[in-house]
Design an enzyme around this catalytic site. Structure first.
Site, PDB file in Angstrom:
ATOM      1  N   LYS A  33       0.667  -1.087  -0.029  1.00 42.58           N
ATOM      2  CA  LYS A  33       0.055  -0.043  -0.022  1.00 42.58           C
ATOM      3  C   LYS A  33       1.036   1.020  -0.016  1.00 42.58           C
ATOM      4  O   LYS A  33       1.949   1.474   1.049  1.00 42.58           O
ATOM      5  CB  LYS A  33      -1.170   0.130   1.237  1.00 42.58           C
ATOM      6  CG  LYS A  33      -1.646   1.427   1.224  1.00 42.58           C
ATOM      7  CD  LYS A  33      -2.654   1.179   2.382  1.00 42.58           C
ATOM      8  CE  LYS A  33      -2.181   1.805   3.575  1.00 42.58           C
ATOM      9  NZ  LYS A  33      -2.022   3.197   3.875  1.00 42.58           N
ATOM     10  N   ASP A  60      -3.601   4.201  -1.925  1.00 41.01           N
ATOM     11  CA  ASP A  60      -4.503   4.765  -0.857  1.00 41.01           C
ATOM     12  C   ASP A  60      -4.595   6.318  -0.818  1.00 41.01           C
ATOM     13  O   ASP A  60      -4.093   6.557   0.319  1.00 41.01           O
ATOM     14  CB  ASP A  60      -4.141   4.052   0.483  1.00 41.01           C
ATOM     15  CG  ASP A  60      -4.867   4.228   1.475  1.00 41.01           C
ATOM     16  OD1 ASP A  60      -6.285   4.729   1.319  1.00 41.01           O
ATOM     17  OD2 ASP A  60      -4.650   4.180   2.653  1.00 41.01           O
ATOM     18  N   LYS A  62      -7.742   8.033  -1.272  1.00 37.15           N
ATOM     19  CA  LYS A  62      -9.012   8.330  -0.472  1.00 37.15           C
ATOM     20  C   LYS A  62      -9.542   9.687  -1.154  1.00 37.15           C
ATOM     21  O   LYS A  62     -10.034  10.641  -0.229  1.00 37.15           O
ATOM     22  CB  LYS A  62      -9.032   8.223   1.082  1.00 37.15           C
ATOM     23  CG  LYS A  62      -8.578   7.383   1.827  1.00 37.15           C
ATOM     24  CD  LYS A  62      -8.393   7.497   3.325  1.00 37.15           C
ATOM     25  CE  LYS A  62      -7.767   6.578   4.088  1.00 37.15           C
ATOM     26  NZ  LYS A  62      -6.463   6.288   3.846  1.00 37.15           N
ATOM     27  N   ASP A  65     -14.383  14.476  -3.522  1.00 44.25           N
ATOM     28  CA  ASP A  65     -14.596  15.726  -3.987  1.00 44.25           C
ATOM     29  C   ASP A  65     -15.862  15.840  -4.879  1.00 44.25           C
ATOM     30  O   ASP A  65     -16.458  14.521  -4.897  1.00 44.25           O
ATOM     31  CB  ASP A  65     -13.338  15.984  -4.713  1.00 44.25           C
ATOM     32  CG  ASP A  65     -13.240  17.796  -4.685  1.00 44.25           C
ATOM     33  OD1 ASP A  65     -14.155  18.480  -5.121  1.00 44.25           O
ATOM     34  OD2 ASP A  65     -12.058  18.240  -4.398  1.00 44.25           O
ATOM     35  N   THR A 124     -11.109   3.303  10.348  1.00 39.77           N
ATOM     36  CA  THR A 124     -11.121   2.325  11.552  1.00 39.77           C
ATOM     37  C   THR A 124     -10.827   3.145  12.660  1.00 39.77           C
ATOM     38  O   THR A 124     -10.665   2.484  13.976  1.00 39.77           O
ATOM     39  CB  THR A 124     -10.131   1.067  11.013  1.00 39.77           C
ATOM     40  OG1 THR A 124      -8.861   1.584  10.635  1.00 39.77           O
ATOM     41  CG2 THR A 124     -10.791   0.221   9.952  1.00 39.77           C
ATOM     42  N   ARG A 215       2.180  -1.110  10.813  1.00 41.92           N
ATOM     43  CA  ARG A 215       3.028  -1.057  12.220  1.00 41.92           C
ATOM     44  C   ARG A 215       3.645  -2.479  12.667  1.00 41.92           C
ATOM     45  O   ARG A 215       4.710  -2.369  12.931  1.00 41.92           O
ATOM     46  CB  ARG A 215       2.385  -0.004  13.262  1.00 41.92           C
ATOM     47  CG  ARG A 215       2.868   1.439  12.880  1.00 41.92           C
ATOM     48  CD  ARG A 215       2.037   2.281  13.737  1.00 41.92           C
ATOM     49  NE  ARG A 215       0.719   2.183  13.129  1.00 41.92           N
ATOM     50  CZ  ARG A 215      -0.352   3.195  13.679  1.00 41.92           C
ATOM     51  NH1 ARG A 215       0.147   4.327  14.498  1.00 41.92           N
ATOM     52  NH2 ARG A 215      -1.566   3.277  13.237  1.00 41.92           N
TER      53      ARG A 215
END
Length: 238
Positions: A33, A60, A62, A65, A124, A215
């Site tokens: 990603k 990614d 997002k 608009d 999330t 992470r």
């Protein structure tokens, strides 16, 4: 050993940091990603680097608009070779439908494979207090299902949602709808800033098609071993 259902998040500012992790993970990981942090720092170079090494790329960013701006933005991004791109479902049905139609048309004109287009439902990191603070009266789960159905109706390939909502989305949208789940935390790792989380095994059992992990791999003392441990857990669910 790579499992294409596992997407490793390259949340770095520097190209050299990304390069170091990808080299370290080697053949263990086939899907990455590229998010805002990396793309805004180094641009399309990150995608080119990964594609040259035979990796799949989830871009990614997002987008959110007005319909035309999102659709044309996606058309500009798709030529860079990403395999999957996302937009915000909260932009509405018209935005999503326009985006899907325009991207598919542009891919056909180019004679190219159209990237998978997915919609972010509810981040999330958002918990119930955050949700109520936005003035929402329905449950998070209810809104996630509503947005997933809307994305499917608009012609998108799937959604990004927490693993806790994956089973309900699978039931609502059928077996072929993609469900990409961040908020994956193997047992014994920190939750960090995620609120609605699950283990890799639980997320897949709930209906997720892809897991995004950052992470727990990136910050591990031995990232490759951490990635391979997650893959081993995933292999328990086919």
């Amino acid at each position: 050993m790579a499992d294409n259902r596992l997407i490793v998040a390259l949340d770095f500012h520097k190209f050299s940091d990304m390069e170091r992790l990808v080299t370290l993970l080697g053949d263990s990981i086939s899907y990455y990603k590229v998010g805002m942090e990396l793309f805004y720092s180094v641009g399309p170079k990150a995608i080119s680097y990964l594609k040259e090494r035979g990796k799949s790329v989830f871009l990614d960013l997002k987008l959110h608009d007005i319909p035309n701006t999102v659709a044309e933005g996606l058309c500009s991004l798709m030529v860079q070779g990403a395999d999957m791109i996302n937009i915000h479902a909260s932009g509405g049905f018209t935005m999503m439908k326009t985006a899907a139609e325009r991207v598919h048309k542009r891919a056909e004109e180019m004679g190219a494979v159209c990237p998978k287009l997915i919609a972010v439902t509810i981040l999330t990191s958002i918990n119930q207090d955050d949700w109520q603070g936005l003035g929402m009266t329905c449950e998070i789960r209810e809104q996630v299902i509503r947005l997933a159905r809307l994305a499917q109706e608009a012609g998108l390939d799937g959604v990004v949602a927490s693993p806790q909502e994956a089973a309900a989305i699978r039931e609502a949208c059928g077996p072929d709808f993609m469900i990409i789940t961040p908020g994956i935390r193997p047992i014994g790792t920190s939750t960090d800033d995620q609120s609605r989380i699950a283990t890799p095994e639980a997320a897949l059992k709930n209906g997720a098609t892809h897991l995004v992990v950052g992470r727990p791999i990136r910050a591990a003392e031995a990232p490759k071993l951490a990635a391979e441990a997650i893959i081993k857990e995933m292999e328990m669910v086919k």
